[in-house]
Design a protein around this motif. Structure first.
Motif, PDB file in Angstrom:
ATOM      1  N   GLU A 366      44.127  42.098  30.989  1.00 40.66           N
ATOM      2  CA  GLU A 366      44.141  43.750  30.812  1.00 40.66           C
ATOM      3  C   GLU A 366      44.136  43.946  29.462  1.00 40.66           C
ATOM      4  O   GLU A 366      43.248  45.059  29.013  1.00 40.66           O
ATOM      5  CB  GLU A 366      45.690  44.142  31.593  1.00 40.66           C
ATOM      6  CG  GLU A 366      45.870  45.732  31.298  1.00 40.66           C
ATOM      7  CD  GLU A 366      47.352  46.020  31.612  1.00 40.66           C
ATOM      8  OE1 GLU A 366      47.746  47.035  31.070  1.00 40.66           O
ATOM      9  OE2 GLU A 366      48.016  45.187  32.578  1.00 40.66           O
ATOM     10  N   LYS A 367      44.690  43.480  28.618  1.00 39.30           N
ATOM     11  CA  LYS A 367      44.738  44.188  27.162  1.00 39.30           C
ATOM     12  C   LYS A 367      43.652  43.313  26.308  1.00 39.30           C
ATOM     13  O   LYS A 367      43.388  43.946  25.272  1.00 39.30           O
ATOM     14  CB  LYS A 367      46.289  44.035  26.762  1.00 39.30           C
ATOM     15  CG  LYS A 367      47.245  44.818  27.227  1.00 39.30           C
ATOM     16  CD  LYS A 367      48.394  45.134  26.676  1.00 39.30           C
ATOM     17  CE  LYS A 367      49.349  46.179  27.126  1.00 39.30           C
ATOM     18  NZ  LYS A 367      50.351  46.558  26.292  1.00 39.30           N
ATOM     19  N   MET A 368      43.660  42.027  26.360  1.00 43.17           N
ATOM     20  CA  MET A 368      42.650  41.548  25.395  1.00 43.17           C
ATOM     21  C   MET A 368      41.428  40.727  26.411  1.00 43.17           C
ATOM     22  O   MET A 368      41.400  39.238  26.644  1.00 43.17           O
ATOM     23  CB  MET A 368      43.376  40.452  24.584  1.00 43.17           C
ATOM     24  CG  MET A 368      44.475  41.134  23.665  1.00 43.17           C
ATOM     25  SD  MET A 368      45.218  40.001  22.961  1.00 43.17           S
ATOM     26  CE  MET A 368      44.035  39.176  21.659  1.00 43.17           C
ATOM     27  N   PRO A 369      40.717  41.261  27.234  1.00 41.57           N
ATOM     28  CA  PRO A 369      39.665  40.721  28.236  1.00 41.57           C
ATOM     29  C   PRO A 369      38.678  40.130  27.445  1.00 41.57           C
ATOM     30  O   PRO A 369      38.411  40.075  26.336  1.00 41.57           O
ATOM     31  CB  PRO A 369      38.895  41.988  28.969  1.00 41.57           C
ATOM     32  CG  PRO A 369      39.300  43.208  27.808  1.00 41.57           C
ATOM     33  CD  PRO A 369      40.579  42.801  27.382  1.00 41.57           C
ATOM     34  N   GLY A 370      38.291  38.873  28.223  1.00 44.12           N
ATOM     35  CA  GLY A 370      37.523  37.660  27.334  1.00 44.12           C
ATOM     36  C   GLY A 370      38.017  36.746  26.470  1.00 44.12           C
ATOM     37  O   GLY A 370      37.443  36.134  25.919  1.00 44.12           O
TER      38      GLY A 370
END
Length: 579
Positions: A366-370
């Motif tokens: 959610e907060k740091m996709p990828g």
């Protein structure tokens, strides 16, 4: 990702790392073929054939010397503070040489001698480490959070030629019996000033003959008795720590394609070094990973780990990697000011010590996709190596601790020492070039630690499913609190030393942030006046580090025992109301 090798049964016997087979033929040849940086072969190490990296440094000082030759002006370390200080690879080499001259001339440190340090991470500690290694001496990493009695044990066990400290750990060293009996304690600041007086930027490291299997460091483990043991790690152990981490990361980068965040080739890899140097997870990156690959380490000001400070440093120094335990990541991702700081450049999350909760993985997405998440399983005795989990395996087996790391072999064995069948629980055994030499000055414990052919008996239990390892339980009910290993027996010993306590049992209880907290069940001596919970905590803290002090204390009339006199801790864990 792994292969199984037939052994004494038809069950999966030995798991080995084979992730390089997922590479294209050209890329595999480039990375792992003859002359490649991660070429591997089999050699005899301490009497046992194991897989090793061919293109490896002969010892740790050569790692630093190589980094200084390749990129003398590249930043190696940044020490944060009101006026941040930097240290390049060239400066590190010449200053370490000056430190070595002082250690040799003033403190008579030579090959095989021990140098003990209790201090927070910092420039002086790092340079003392390098100087000690360059003399062929052995660094003793005293736990800076230990109580004076624990420090006394570490000093008595290793008999160092010199004992150094800084900050609050130096104050605690001053409260030891060693100091009371006239033992010499030296501030690292004094050592630094003496080194500056002889510093010559053109000087190289001392020319000392160092063998790969010479001891490099003694790092202490939480003991299954009431005393910690000193795991002795060799130069070979550390060198392989850097190389198997590098190869695992390279394979993920090559195979990751556009799925994961990438670090641009012109951006220096940068991470916080918040794990202490008396932990393999702290000293390994500083001694091997950073100088092997030219990355940069940021050292926070001394003090307890703080989520907002970690976020601030991420933004300030544009960190590309986070390393820590799940506890750290929970606190950072849920911090109310998370969005204020730049985290988009962070490409890799590295962890170990416990698995990632599904909620934490969802929070990362959610907060740091990828972002690429890596986890692993290892211990001090294996230089932090054992198994490695990242990429597709993190998606398919998020509750596991992965497949064997490069050059490491893993077996799960039943009580008779026979490899267990698929999905059967057994004791985890690890073998490889990263496995330690033994316990310092403790031949009995060393003999117990190894099975035939130098298979290390981890004391941990797990099972193999689809070629990856799942942890099942820990021998002697090990508690993992915020990444710190705690054996209940040492706390139990301390509690029953209290004049009012007749019996005690300690377990780990779940904690969303720390993973586990310490809970103690105590039984009073007949007719004794019950001490308060705070009194018992203070009593425990007099002899043990603060992270071992029970968060919860419950008084009981009696503890549950089986017919052989063993406390049934499972009954305590399963009771309603246990936090």
């Amino acid at each position: 990702m792994t292969e199984t090798v037939p052994g004494r049964s038809a069950s999966p016997s030995t798991l080995r790392w084979t992730a390089d087979r997922s590479l294209s033929e050209d890329m595999r040849s480039l990375l792992c073929g003859p002359g490649g940086p991660f070429e591997r072969t089999t050699e005899e190490v301490l009497g046992t054939p194991v897989e090793v990296f061919v293109q490896r440094a002969p010892h740790l000082p050569a790692v630093l010397a190589g980094a200084a030759e390749r990129s003398p002006d590249t930043e190696y370390c940044v020490f944060d503070g009101p006026e941040p200080e930097t240290l390049t690879y060239g400066e590190a080499r010449s200053l370490a040489a000056a430190y070595a001259e002082v250690l040799a001339s003033r403190y008579c440190v030579g090959k095989g001698d021990r140098v003990a340090v209790a201090a927070p991470n910092g420039r002086e500690y790092l340079l003392t480490f390098w100087a000690t290694l360059s003399l062929g001496a052995v660094m003793v990493g005293l736990n800076g959070w230990w109580a004076p009695a624990e420090l006394d044990h570490g000093i008595a066990l290793t008999a160092p030629s010199a004992v150094f400290g800084l900050g609050r750990p130096l104050e605690r060293l001053g409260q030891t019996e060693f100091a009371a009996k006239g033992g010499s304690l030296v501030s690292l600041k004094d050592l630094h000033e003496a080194a500056l007086a002889v510093h010559d930027p053109a000087r190289g490291l001392p020319d000392v003959e160092i063998a790969e299997d010479d001891p490099a460091a003694v790092l202490f483990t939480s003991g299954t008795t009431n005393l910690p043991k000193g795991a002795t790690l060799s130069h070979r152990n550390f060198v392989h720590f850097g190389l198997f981490g590098g190869l695992g990361g390279a394979v993920v980068v090559v195979n990751g394609g556009g799925r994961y965040r990438q670090i641009p080739p012109d951006v220096q890899r940068t991470s916080i070094c918040s794990n202490p140097f008396f932990h393999v997870s702290g000293v390994g990156p500083a001694l091997v990973i950073a100088p092997s690959f030219g990355s940069r380490l940021v050292f926070p000001e001394p003090g307890r780990w703080d989520a907002e400070r970690a976020l601030r440093l991420t933004d300030k120094y544009k960190l590309t990697q986070w390393h820590g335990v799940p506890t750290h990541f929970w606190k950072m991702l849920t911090h109310p000011d998370f969005e204020k700081y730049s985290t988009g450049q962070v490409a890799v999350i590295g962890s170990g010590g416990s698995t990632f909760a599904p909620e934490l993985l969802r929070l990362f997405e959610e907060k740091m996709p990828g972002v690429q998440i890596t986890n692993g399983y290892g211990m001090t005795e294996t230089t932090g190596g054992g198994t490695f989990l990242n990429g597709p395996e993190m998606d398919g087996h998020p509750a596991s601790v992965g497949a064997p790391a490069p050059t490491m072999e893993v077996q799960v064995r039943d009580p008779d020492g026979v490899p267990a069948a698929e999905n059967e629980v057994g004791e985890i055994h690890i073998r490889g070039a990263g496995v330690f030499l033994g316990y310092w000055n403790n031949p009995e414990a060393t003999a117990e630690a190894f099975a035939e052919d130098r298979w290390y008996r981890t004391g941990d239990y797990g099972r193999v499913i689809d070629g990856v390892l799942y942890l099942e339980s820990r021998m002697r009910d090990l508690i993992i609190r915020g990444g710190e290993n705690i054996y209940p027996i040492e706390i139990e010993y301390r509690l029953v030393e209290h004049p009012s306590i007749a019996d005690a049992a300690v377990i780990g209880v779940p904690d969303r942030i720390l993973g586990q907290q310490v809970k103690a069940f105590v039984v009073l001596e007949p007719g004794a006046e019950p001490p308060s919970e705070d009194d018992l905590r203070a009593w425990t803290a007099e002899r043990l580090a603060s992270f071992k002090v029970p968060a919860f204390i419950e008084f009981r009339d009696a503890l549950p025992y089986n017919e052989t006199g063993k406390v049934l801790k499972r009954h305590l864990e399963e009771e309603p109301g246990t936090p």
